[in-house]
Design a protein around this motif. Structure first.
Motif, PDB file in Angstrom:
ATOM      1  N   HIS A  59      68.988  14.437  66.688  1.00  0.00           N
ATOM      2  CA  HIS A  59      70.325  14.115  66.962  1.00  0.00           C
ATOM      3  C   HIS A  59      70.692  13.028  66.341  1.00  0.00           C
ATOM      4  O   HIS A  59      69.668  12.484  66.307  1.00  0.00           O
ATOM      5  CB  HIS A  59      71.049  14.369  67.921  1.00  0.00           C
ATOM      6  CG  HIS A  59      71.214  15.673  68.882  1.00  0.00           C
ATOM      7  ND1 HIS A  59      70.247  15.754  69.247  1.00  0.00           N
ATOM      8  CD2 HIS A  59      71.538  16.291  69.275  1.00  0.00           C
ATOM      9  CE1 HIS A  59      70.500  17.448  70.477  1.00  0.00           C
ATOM     10  NE2 HIS A  59      71.463  17.811  69.632  1.00  0.00           N
ATOM     11  N   GLY A  60      71.542  12.071  65.558  1.00  0.00           N
ATOM     12  CA  GLY A  60      71.550  10.640  65.093  1.00  0.00           C
ATOM     13  C   GLY A  60      71.224  10.027  65.858  1.00  0.00           C
ATOM     14  O   GLY A  60      70.553   8.876  66.540  1.00  0.00           O
ATOM     15  N   MET A  61      71.784  10.495  67.020  1.00  0.00           N
ATOM     16  CA  MET A  61      72.193   9.253  68.006  1.00  0.00           C
ATOM     17  C   MET A  61      70.603   9.460  68.973  1.00  0.00           C
ATOM     18  O   MET A  61      70.301   8.259  69.562  1.00  0.00           O
ATOM     19  CB  MET A  61      73.349   9.355  69.421  1.00  0.00           C
ATOM     20  CG  MET A  61      74.621   9.419  68.069  1.00  0.00           C
ATOM     21  SD  MET A  61      75.035   7.588  67.848  1.00  0.00           S
ATOM     22  CE  MET A  61      75.318   6.982  69.235  1.00  0.00           C
ATOM     23  N   PHE A  62      70.018  10.544  69.238  1.00  0.00           N
ATOM     24  CA  PHE A  62      68.551  10.383  69.518  1.00  0.00           C
ATOM     25  C   PHE A  62      68.036   9.048  69.028  1.00  0.00           C
ATOM     26  O   PHE A  62      67.412   8.840  69.426  1.00  0.00           O
ATOM     27  CB  PHE A  62      68.389  12.176  69.918  1.00  0.00           C
ATOM     28  CG  PHE A  62      66.856  11.998  70.008  1.00  0.00           C
ATOM     29  CD1 PHE A  62      66.134  11.747  71.272  1.00  0.00           C
ATOM     30  CD2 PHE A  62      65.952  11.709  69.465  1.00  0.00           C
ATOM     31  CE1 PHE A  62      65.683  12.198  71.140  1.00  0.00           C
ATOM     32  CE2 PHE A  62      63.962  12.052  69.929  1.00  0.00           C
ATOM     33  CZ  PHE A  62      64.330  11.719  71.279  1.00  0.00           C
ATOM     34  N   THR A  63      67.602   9.658  67.224  1.00  0.00           N
ATOM     35  CA  THR A  63      66.862   8.975  66.595  1.00  0.00           C
ATOM     36  C   THR A  63      67.341   6.912  66.482  1.00  0.00           C
ATOM     37  O   THR A  63      66.492   6.560  67.083  1.00  0.00           O
ATOM     38  CB  THR A  63      66.972   9.624  65.320  1.00  0.00           C
ATOM     39  OG1 THR A  63      67.018  10.729  64.663  1.00  0.00           O
ATOM     40  CG2 THR A  63      66.079   8.815  64.156  1.00  0.00           C
ATOM     41  N   MET A  64      68.572   6.878  66.729  1.00  0.00           N
ATOM     42  CA  MET A  64      68.700   5.354  66.711  1.00  0.00           C
ATOM     43  C   MET A  64      68.280   4.976  68.133  1.00  0.00           C
ATOM     44  O   MET A  64      68.192   3.988  68.614  1.00  0.00           O
ATOM     45  CB  MET A  64      70.324   5.892  67.004  1.00  0.00           C
ATOM     46  CG  MET A  64      71.146   4.294  66.365  1.00  0.00           C
ATOM     47  SD  MET A  64      72.707   4.891  66.690  1.00  0.00           S
ATOM     48  CE  MET A  64      73.341   2.584  66.247  1.00  0.00           C
ATOM     49  N   ALA A  65      68.558   6.242  69.461  1.00  0.00           N
ATOM     50  CA  ALA A  65      68.251   5.755  70.650  1.00  0.00           C
ATOM     51  C   ALA A  65      66.525   5.321  70.647  1.00  0.00           C
ATOM     52  O   ALA A  65      65.990   3.613  71.443  1.00  0.00           O
ATOM     53  CB  ALA A  65      68.707   6.678  71.463  1.00  0.00           C
ATOM     54  N   GLU A  66      65.381   6.222  70.042  1.00  0.00           N
ATOM     55  CA  GLU A  66      64.295   5.725  69.778  1.00  0.00           C
ATOM     56  C   GLU A  66      63.890   4.445  69.465  1.00  0.00           C
ATOM     57  O   GLU A  66      63.114   3.939  69.581  1.00  0.00           O
ATOM     58  CB  GLU A  66      63.719   7.514  69.475  1.00  0.00           C
ATOM     59  CG  GLU A  66      63.829   8.862  70.214  1.00  0.00           C
ATOM     60  CD  GLU A  66      62.959   8.351  72.030  1.00  0.00           C
ATOM     61  OE1 GLU A  66      63.302   7.619  72.987  1.00  0.00           O
ATOM     62  OE2 GLU A  66      61.744   9.534  71.584  1.00  0.00           O
ATOM     63  N   ALA A  67      64.940   4.291  68.746  1.00  0.00           N
ATOM     64  CA  ALA A  67      64.459   3.517  67.543  1.00  0.00           C
ATOM     65  C   ALA A  67      64.574   2.536  68.231  1.00  0.00           C
ATOM     66  O   ALA A  67      63.847   1.425  68.464  1.00  0.00           O
ATOM     67  CB  ALA A  67      65.275   3.005  65.939  1.00  0.00           C
ATOM     68  N   ILE A  68      65.904   1.661  69.095  1.00  0.00           N
ATOM     69  CA  ILE A  68      66.241   0.538  69.855  1.00  0.00           C
ATOM     70  C   ILE A  68      65.272   0.177  71.077  1.00  0.00           C
ATOM     71  O   ILE A  68      65.199  -0.785  71.545  1.00  0.00           O
ATOM     72  CB  ILE A  68      67.889   0.847  69.606  1.00  0.00           C
ATOM     73  CG1 ILE A  68      67.976  -1.124  70.642  1.00  0.00           C
ATOM     74  CG2 ILE A  68      67.629   1.175  71.684  1.00  0.00           C
ATOM     75  CD1 ILE A  68      68.157  -1.637  69.738  1.00  0.00           C
TER      76      ILE A  68
END
Length: 144
Positions: A59-68
């Motif tokens: 999921h894009g939002m999962f990837t975004m959350a891991e990065a932050i």
């Protein structure tokens, strides 16, 4: 909780500790349950391939959350993030091979923004499988 990193101790170019985040099919199923996003491109290999993807993708939002997480772990407080945005450049492909994928994230302070508000801009780099998966990944963080 308040950010534990002191604004006065940070300069442009300060590197944040890099982190690696493993992603498996199980991770995606758990995220789908938590987010309510059950799009089959995130769990059904046949469907993902039928729509032109190489395999199931995170999921894009999962990837975004891991990065932050690199920023929130560094700052010591998720509430220190004032603003955060990314562009999705490539999907994180998650094969069903017992290993999955890894998202590698690094970051550095790009600039001090406001001495009074004690904010800095942090630029993040996120890759998976040797490819950049997030572009223009930037966070504004209020420090102690």
């Amino acid at each position: 909780m308040v950010a534990t990193v002191a604004y006065d101790a940070v300069e442009a170019g300060t590197e944040l500790p890099a982190q690696s985040f493993p992603v498996t099919r199980e991770t995606l199923v758990r995220y789908a349950g938590a987010s309510g996003d059950f799009n089959p491109i995130h769990w059904n290999e046949r469907f993902a391939r039928e729509v032109g993807l190489p395999d199931v993708i995170a999921h894009g939002m999962f990837t975004m959350a891991e990065a932050i997480r690199v920023v929130t772990d560094w700052a010591g407080d998720p509430g220190a993030v004032v603003d955060y945005g990314v562009r999705f450049t490539k999907p994180v492909v998650v094969p069903d091979d017992g290993v999955g994928a890894v998202i590698e994230v690094s970051g550095k302070v790009a600039q001090k923004l406001d001495d009074e508000a004690r904010t800095v801009r942090v630029d993040l780099t996120a890759t998976s499988g040797g490819q950049k998966v997030l572009g223009m990944s930037r966070a504004v963080v209020r420090l102690a």
